[in-house]
Write an enzyme that holds these catalytic residues in place. Sequence first.
Site, PDB file in Angstrom:
ATOM      1  N   ASP A 463      -9.608  -9.834  35.763  1.00 49.93           N
ATOM      2  CA  ASP A 463      -8.152 -10.382  35.585  1.00 49.93           C
ATOM      3  C   ASP A 463      -6.968  -9.195  35.113  1.00 49.93           C
ATOM      4  OD1 ASP A 463      -9.319 -10.439  32.938  1.00 49.93           O
ATOM      5  OD2 ASP A 463      -7.694 -11.841  32.234  1.00 49.93           O
ATOM      6  N   GLU A 469      -9.562  -8.715  27.232  1.00 55.31           N
ATOM      7  CA  GLU A 469      -9.986  -9.919  28.049  1.00 55.31           C
ATOM      8  C   GLU A 469     -10.782  -9.042  29.062  1.00 55.31           C
ATOM      9  OE1 GLU A 469      -8.020 -13.651  30.090  1.00 55.31           O
ATOM     10  OE2 GLU A 469      -6.836 -12.325  28.712  1.00 55.31           O
ATOM     11  N   GLU A 739       1.364  -9.806  35.765  1.00 51.56           N
ATOM     12  CA  GLU A 739       0.854 -11.088  35.527  1.00 51.56           C
ATOM     13  C   GLU A 739       2.045 -12.142  35.687  1.00 51.56           C
ATOM     14  OE1 GLU A 739      -2.116 -13.146  32.181  1.00 51.56           O
ATOM     15  OE2 GLU A 739      -0.951 -11.465  31.925  1.00 51.56           O
TER      16      GLU A 739
END
Length: 887
Positions: A463, A469, A739
């Site tokens: 992502d 993350e 994002e």
Amino acid sequence: MAEIEVYGLSCNTRLNPVGIDDKAPRLGWKLRSERRGVVQEAYRIQVAENAAFEGGLAWDTEKLAGDRSVAVTYEGETLRSRTRYFYRVKVWANQGEESEWSPAAYFETGLLSGEEWAGADWISYALPANEEGHEPIAYLRKAFSLDRPVASARIYATALGMYRLFVNGETADDTSLNPGWTSYEKRLQYQTYDVTALLREGKNAIGFMLGNGWYRGGLGWKKTGNYGDTRAALVLLQVRYADGTESIIGSDGSWRGSDGALRWSEIYDGEYYDARLERKAWSRAEFDDSEWGNASSYSHPKSALVAQESEPVRIVNTIVPVSVWTTPSGETLLDMGQNLVGWVRFTVRAEAGTVVTVRHAEVLDKHGNFYTGNLRAAKQTIAYVCSGDGEETFEPSFTFQGFRYVKIEGIAPEQVPGRFVGCVLTSDLQAAGQFRCSDPMINKLADNIVWGQIGNFVDVPTDCPQRDERLGWTGDAQAFVRASTYNRNVQTFFAKWLRDLAADQQPDGGVPHVIPNLSIAGANSAAWGDAAAIVPWVLYERYGDERVLREQYASMKGWVEYIRAQGENEFLWDTGFHFGDWLGLDAKENSYIGATPRELIATAFYAHSTGLVAKSASVLGFADDAAKYAELRDNVASAFRAEYVTPSGRLASPTQTAYAVALMFDLLEEGTRQQAADRLAKLIEEAGNQLTTGFVGTPYLCHVLTRFGHADLAYKLLERREYPSWLYPVVKGATTIWEHWDGIKPDGSFWSDDMNSYNHYAYGAIGDWLFGIVAGIDADASEPGYKRIQIRPVPGGSLKFADATLESPYGEIRAAWHRRPDGGFDYNISVPANAAANVLLQGASKANATESQQSLDAARGISNVEETAEGLAFSVGSGKYRFTVKR
């Protein structure tokens, strides 16, 4: 007679792969000819263990009738382990042309049975952690002698952790981050290294650096030990001598171990390297390892081992900083000019003990200072302690960073220029397409999409590449997969990832939110778990290899059956947690989830995935399943209409995303679809000609508008410069996809520190529309892999031209258009040999269209010319065409 040439041979879509464990690999080739309408009518493949194709052949098809040149399954003698096979192809075309034999290509098998690992044991070398809990990287070595000249040698290696391999002081190859990230308990990749040139008669040594990597390091908001607590190595060297004999050297308790200069390494946090502790020549034969300890045997099965499946991770480019300057707060910064993923290589000269610290960030704050708030707990920091031994060069081994800006501490600012370079790290996938048009801002958007893909395709489709993350989120992957195929050849990349999806799928068919799975991330959201069905179908459609459907079919069915078992109504999905239209702009304040009801989205994707399973069953010849799931899909669509569509044909939830998914997935009655599309257009216009969609609706919005006659509005969305739009980040200086639509607000402030990646490819799904609609290149699932190409350009907006190329499994496709002074268009179309295309030129007719100044009826290679309500439709064979449509 026109000549025809065979080129571009591939094995499992890769060029000359070494170390495969596929016992029936698929071979492919491309054809080149100046003649139009070339179709392969027959082919011959020869496979042998020598490049001269002398002696017995492992496979000789003789002359076989057929036009297949993609994913031709090897059907020769049983392949042997550790063997290089050469193959060549010749073809016969439809006007009697016979090609020469192609240049030979090769593939080399790895270890085809688990018993062949018997000569190596898992070994480990534990080291005490520091006060912060960091264990140093383990340095392992094995010295040995070879008493005869070496003809060939291979090392097969893997690790529980991340490793670097050395032979006689040299790195074994140029790959990084091995063995990659998989569902380690079920699938652990090993790599094959051709080390023939690195060995010599006499004394030799193997060196092996072993770090935490994804296996043991902090992942998923820095949780450690997701897969195991012990790092271990498995290494097997197999040597073939010039006299025909062989010997094996494997990892075992005789290997020696120690710590060294690399004191710790973590993917999120970076590395700490103390050059004063370097053990010079530690991986060379002459090194004295008498003070090192013995490695310990480690009990771990070898049953999960699989050969490297996709292209490895490599440094594919280096970038010199565009500037060095001092910020208002006095920091020394480098600007790479590009948000990239990888690391910094640097050379310094300083006194022993000097600590050079390199910190990484994506953006600056509105005052022009270094900003790391969006990294959350990730440190992204490299600390290098100088040895004082002249000029010292360093780059990381087991970590990577996402960054544009680099802060340098520990050396004087005047020592910084010319000593730092950015290394771009990615899975080394073959380039596929390029899109260009008359608007430089849109070209920059297209480039940003590519950079976002490069940065997030680091062994798994992540992502984001910078914060704590960096996970394989399924929702992001399925949203972007179609666009990704235009930029790179992602066939093996996603096939590898899908195998991990199937491996991590729950017994009831549920799909984790992230693949490879981390239990802390959860499972079973609509539009996320649907990656199980969407991604295999896209790969089949774009690459023409039905094996991906066959491999993933049980997984695809399992996901649909999981959904079917939820709730009281088997045709609705109205239970459980869902991310909904993630980051939709119509969300309530302080919410990440858009206004479209999550149950509506869930049922829509339920219907879509079920339809894909039905299509896949038909491709695979599973007639009963095809009928069963087609009926289920129709029932789900009926239930969707009953629950979410009013009697007058309006969606009960009047959001852009609701209309986009309902229309994209054909969930509305055919007679009401145009009316619904008109309502969608009105919603957008009422919002000021701006989108309000999030991760779910955005990939489909422009497609639906174009399909139902609102291409002008789709172009307005594309060309919009103000927030929210695809070009707003470009206006703000973005070099990747954000994002959030407003990751940086107009006043220079940030959306938030909490979740604000500046390299997040989901909204890059618009690339699918740029290639597939603006330029007009798309695949046809009835003849997949671009065997039958759809070329339907839709000129519009203020664009004066658009030009796209795509390297397909059959060769290069091109579709380009240019506005003429009279209001008409010139079109350039190229179709590779052994393929054909269905073409639609909007607004054209037989009366106003020519090809190379001839009527279409007179032009070679053109057939089935038909005037339609949309324009002029016809078919073309391979070749280059120039059409003119006058007004």
